[in-house]
Design an enzyme around this catalytic site. Sequence first.
Site, PDB file in Angstrom:
ATOM      1  N   GLN A   1      -1.603  19.964  -3.107  1.00 29.67           N
ATOM      2  CA  GLN A   1      -1.670  18.619  -3.687  1.00 29.67           C
ATOM      3  C   GLN A   1      -0.513  17.736  -3.237  1.00 29.67           C
ATOM      4  OE1 GLN A   1      -3.542  20.539  -7.734  1.00 29.67           O
ATOM      5  NE2 GLN A   1      -2.831  18.433  -7.896  1.00 29.67           N
TER       6      GLN A   1
ATOM      7  N   ARG B   1       1.942  21.980  -5.201  1.00 32.44           N
ATOM      8  CA  ARG B   1       2.366  20.692  -4.619  1.00 32.44           C
ATOM      9  C   ARG B   1       2.882  20.942  -3.210  1.00 32.44           C
ATOM     10  NH1 ARG B   1       0.898  16.473  -7.058  1.00 32.44           N
ATOM     11  NH2 ARG B   1       1.972  16.913  -9.013  1.00 32.44           N
TER      12      ARG B   1
END
Length: 370
Positions: A163, A268
């Site tokens: 992400q 992330r």
Amino acid sequence: MKKKVAIVGWRGMVGSVLMQRMREENDFEGLDLTFFSTSQAGQPGPAIASGAGPLVDAFDIEALATHDAVVTCQGGDYTKEVHPRLRAQGWDGYWIDAASALRMEDNSVIVLDPVNRDVIDRALDQGIKDFIGGNCTVSLMLMAVHGLIQQGWVEWITAMTYQSASGAGAAQMKELVVQMAQIGAAAGGAAADAQAPVLEVESTVSELLRSADLQITQFGAPLAASLIPWIDRAMENGQTREEWKGQAELNKMLSLDPLLPVDGQCVRVGAMRCHSQGLTIKLKRDVPLTDIEAAIRKSNDWVRLVPNTKEATLQQLTPAAISGQLDIGIGRLRKMTLGDDYLTAFTVGDQLLWGAAEPVRRALNIVLGR
Ligand code: NAP
């Protein structure tokens, strides 16, 4: 008579993308718009819509209540404070929201009309008035693989996510670039020198990543030249809340019964605004790959099937290639060696477009019957 629409949160990251998309689609035309702010009331509004006056205080319940619809990209705290007060005084307009605060409420619908237009239409018939944009990762996954769920072929899904920084917020996105600049300043010269020993470059970077010099105010850890396998807060069962949303939101969005199990790890990475996901999909039976490809292709106008070749993948299935576009890439599609009822795929989508602003923009037009 023109419909009156209040817009809150228009200058934030999601709000700016919403404004951009509304301008591109000529959505401002035919609406009587008022722009609100939590901090800049009285100042000039955006120069994007003719006839809109100065900014109005976003906490002015009386002013909001004169509108047929309120569209907000302001955030969950604002929603929690203003929405109950507005409803308590009898306002029955449409509340369209990018924040997660109301997503799991019984009287709200999570909007992603290319996949759940039937759920939205049913809700409108039932008099539902709260229409909420979904979690970016869930929306992007559904834009890619809803065609398979629709066929009834899917037993469960795991998503391993990659992400982007934008999903964490504007300040985080900037911090990623600051970290990249710091790394470049420390090791860029040696990296560009073909004669310099690579392990010296590596150790300079690794030392910086572990030193107090690297800016980690927002993320709390290095993201550039690294990754962070944790998004949002902890749940009691060991998932993060981002991971929990996968099953909870997907099932609510599609109004599924029985539940479709979805779980995975949310990570992330140093992409700017595209979320990617490596999916494992357990099929209920051995569906031929050609049928799977056909179902994906026809599921909506934005999904783009990328051939499972190195050349096509590098050109078409990366955050760099898809950033800023409404296209949803899906590729690396194949049956797994685990068995013919195990499918793997990789998807990439812009999390500020289909992941945030676009479902909200389209929901406004749907509820206003435009
Ligand atoms: P954001 O960029 O932080 O903007 C929110 C508000 O901050 C703005 O509307 C503005 O409100 C205020 N603000 C203060 N200083 C600002 C500045 N220098 N520039 C711009 N705005 C400033 O928030 P966001 O990332 O767009 O997220 C908004 C909501 O959408 C959140 O609930 C979020 O969870 C949700 N969402 C976000 C994403 C995402 O990818 N980021 C995806 C899906 C949903 P005032 O004008 O009132 O001061």
